[in-house]
Scaffold this motif. Structure first.
Motif, mmCIF file in Angstrom:
data_model
loop_
_atom_site.group_PDB
_atom_site.id
_atom_site.type_symbol
_atom_site.label_atom_id
_atom_site.label_comp_id
_atom_site.label_asym_id
_atom_site.label_seq_id
_atom_site.Cartn_x
_atom_site.Cartn_y
_atom_site.Cartn_z
ATOM 1 N N UNK A 10 -33.170 -32.056 -22.590
ATOM 2 C CA UNK A 10 -31.898 -32.645 -22.178
ATOM 3 C C UNK A 10 -30.807 -32.186 -23.134
ATOM 4 N N UNK A 11 -30.160 -31.097 -22.780
ATOM 5 C CA UNK A 11 -29.138 -30.533 -23.665
ATOM 6 C C UNK A 11 -27.737 -30.583 -23.052
ATOM 7 N N UNK A 12 -27.595 -31.210 -21.897
ATOM 8 C CA UNK A 12 -26.293 -31.264 -21.226
ATOM 9 C C UNK A 12 -25.374 -32.276 -21.908
ATOM 10 N N UNK A 13 -24.146 -31.862 -22.153
ATOM 11 C CA UNK A 13 -23.170 -32.764 -22.751
ATOM 12 C C UNK A 13 -22.824 -33.897 -21.783
ATOM 13 N N UNK A 14 -22.589 -35.066 -22.321
ATOM 14 C CA UNK A 14 -22.242 -36.232 -21.522
ATOM 15 C C UNK A 14 -20.741 -36.523 -21.642
ATOM 16 N N UNK A 15 -20.181 -37.054 -20.562
ATOM 17 C CA UNK A 15 -18.773 -37.421 -20.570
ATOM 18 C C UNK A 15 -18.574 -38.725 -21.331
ATOM 19 N N UNK A 16 -17.694 -38.710 -22.295
ATOM 20 C CA UNK A 16 -17.391 -39.901 -23.097
ATOM 21 C C UNK A 16 -16.310 -40.724 -22.402
ATOM 22 N N UNK A 17 -16.524 -42.034 -22.368
ATOM 23 C CA UNK A 17 -15.528 -42.976 -21.861
ATOM 24 C C UNK A 17 -15.218 -43.990 -22.952
ATOM 25 N N UNK A 18 -13.944 -44.229 -23.172
ATOM 26 C CA UNK A 18 -13.506 -45.209 -24.169
ATOM 27 C C UNK A 18 -12.653 -46.227 -23.435
ATOM 28 N N UNK A 19 -13.241 -47.394 -23.176
ATOM 29 C CA UNK A 19 -12.580 -48.356 -22.296
ATOM 30 C C UNK A 19 -12.359 -49.683 -23.000
ATOM 31 N N UNK A 20 -11.262 -50.345 -22.657
ATOM 32 C CA UNK A 20 -10.959 -51.662 -23.218
ATOM 33 C C UNK A 20 -11.684 -52.712 -22.397
ATOM 34 N N UNK A 21 -12.496 -53.533 -23.060
ATOM 35 C CA UNK A 21 -13.277 -54.553 -22.355
ATOM 36 C C UNK A 21 -12.794 -55.970 -22.666
ATOM 37 N N UNK A 22 -11.797 -56.061 -23.506
ATOM 38 C CA UNK A 22 -11.161 -57.314 -23.877
ATOM 39 C C UNK A 22 -9.968 -56.961 -24.724
ATOM 40 N N UNK A 23 -9.142 -57.934 -25.110
ATOM 41 C CA UNK A 23 -7.963 -57.621 -25.917
ATOM 42 C C UNK A 23 -8.349 -56.999 -27.250
ATOM 43 N N UNK A 24 -7.979 -55.730 -27.441
ATOM 44 C CA UNK A 24 -8.278 -54.967 -28.663
ATOM 45 C C UNK A 24 -9.778 -54.847 -28.917
ATOM 46 N N UNK A 25 -10.549 -54.771 -27.846
ATOM 47 C CA UNK A 25 -12.004 -54.587 -27.910
ATOM 48 C C UNK A 25 -12.374 -53.415 -27.013
ATOM 49 N N UNK A 26 -13.152 -52.471 -27.552
ATOM 50 C CA UNK A 26 -13.368 -51.212 -26.853
ATOM 51 C C UNK A 26 -14.843 -50.816 -26.876
#
Length: 316
Positions: A10-26
């Protein structure tokens, strides 16, 4: 044809997601790769789980800097596994926080786990030459402790064993958001090679009792909304109870470990076979479940040699 060992293919790069799940929480997620998370307070931040190398941890730092310039004061480790902890040095934090049990496990089996995980999943160790050595917690606790980022309280709690005997979660009361580490996965297989499978469901019940509005799980997408968080908790419970139930029945019937592997597939493949890292985890999971059902309470230490011997023995 024999399957490639663990995730070595498994050498395929994965897409990164940076999401807000609460106020100032990621939540920092990557399509089934290990997650990290960020808690921003009045005067600084906490990073929850550190990635496998400083080079990968820098990808987390890059995302943090898109939302705040406050210092990263603490790195909190949900447990001892190498893919979660060896990147901690990149954060230059004033404290690395974990349970006392996690500190003990690093001492007992940290190097073996590093060698083992490096062999199983080389892609997750990009920039491995940047790892300065084992990550040692500098601040440990038993039961519960709170960290205050100004007025924002972050409660760190041992709610029970599950993924390991040293698991902790982080709870942010003002937002009702939970950071679970690998106690909860979402559409990703639970790795159970070091698990306490009989205790894990009770620990999930403790998490559920908080009624979290959002959860940053160990792997898989960030979870928002009570319906989704409860689904993920139930899905994780179903995974670990199905695994242990199959092993318990196999041991009772006097089956061999390889026969238990086949019986487990009959129970689990249809429900969970599409989950991320399912095939990687299954032989390790069956081995641990079989041991626990046979009365071996403390998980046997995995080594790179034991990994490959077990893998070869359980393939068709």
């Amino acid at each position: 044809m024999a399957k490639g060992f663990a995730s070595t293919t498994d050498m395929a790069e994965k897409k990164i997601t940076f999401s807000e799940i609460g106020p100032d929480l990621y939540a920092f997620t990557a399509e089934g790769d290990p997650n990290s998370a960020v808690i921003v307070g009045d005067d600084g931040c906490i990073v929850f789980d550190a990635q496998a190398t400083p080079a990968l941890a820098n990808k987390v730092i890059e995302r943090v800097r898109t939302v705040t310039d406050k210092p990263i004061k603490y790195v909190v480790l949900s447990h001892y596994h190498a893919v979660r902890v060896l990147g901690a040095s990149a954060f230059d934090a004033q404290g690395v926080v974990a349970s006392q049990e996690t500190h003990r496990l690093v001492q007992e089996r940290g190097q073996q786990d590093w060698d083992s995980e490096f062999g199983r999943f080389p892609r997750l160790f990009q920039g491995s030459e940047s790892i300065p050595g084992l990550t040692w917690p500098t601040l440990t606790f038993e039961g519960e402790m709170s960290i205050y980022l100004g007025k924002r309280e972050v409660r760190l709690m041992q709610l029970g064993a599950g993924h390991t005997s040293g698991d902790i979660v982080a709870w942010v009361p003002d937002a009702e958001v939970m950071f679970s580490g690998d106690l909860i996965e979402y559409h990703s297989a639970c790795y159970c090679g070091d698990a306490w499978l009989r205790e894990w469901p009770g620990t999930l019940d403790e998490i559920r009792s908080f009624n979290p509005k959002a959860i940053a799980p160990g792997r898989g997408d960030a979870l928002k909304g009570l319906e989704t968080t409860r689904e993920a908790i139930a899905m994780t419970r179903d995974f670990v109870t199905s695994l242990y139930g199959a092993a318990e029945l196999s041991v009772a019937k006097g089956r061999t470990l390889k026969e238990s592997m086949a019986a487990t597939r009959e129970v689990m493949d249809k429900k969970f076979g599409s989950f991320a890292i399912y095939e990687h985890c299954l032989p390790f999971n069956v081995s641990r479940a079989y041991d626990e059902a046979s009365g071996i309470d403390d998980p046997v230490i995995w080594t790179d040699k034991r990994d490959r011997e077990m893998w070869a023995a359980l393939q068709d």
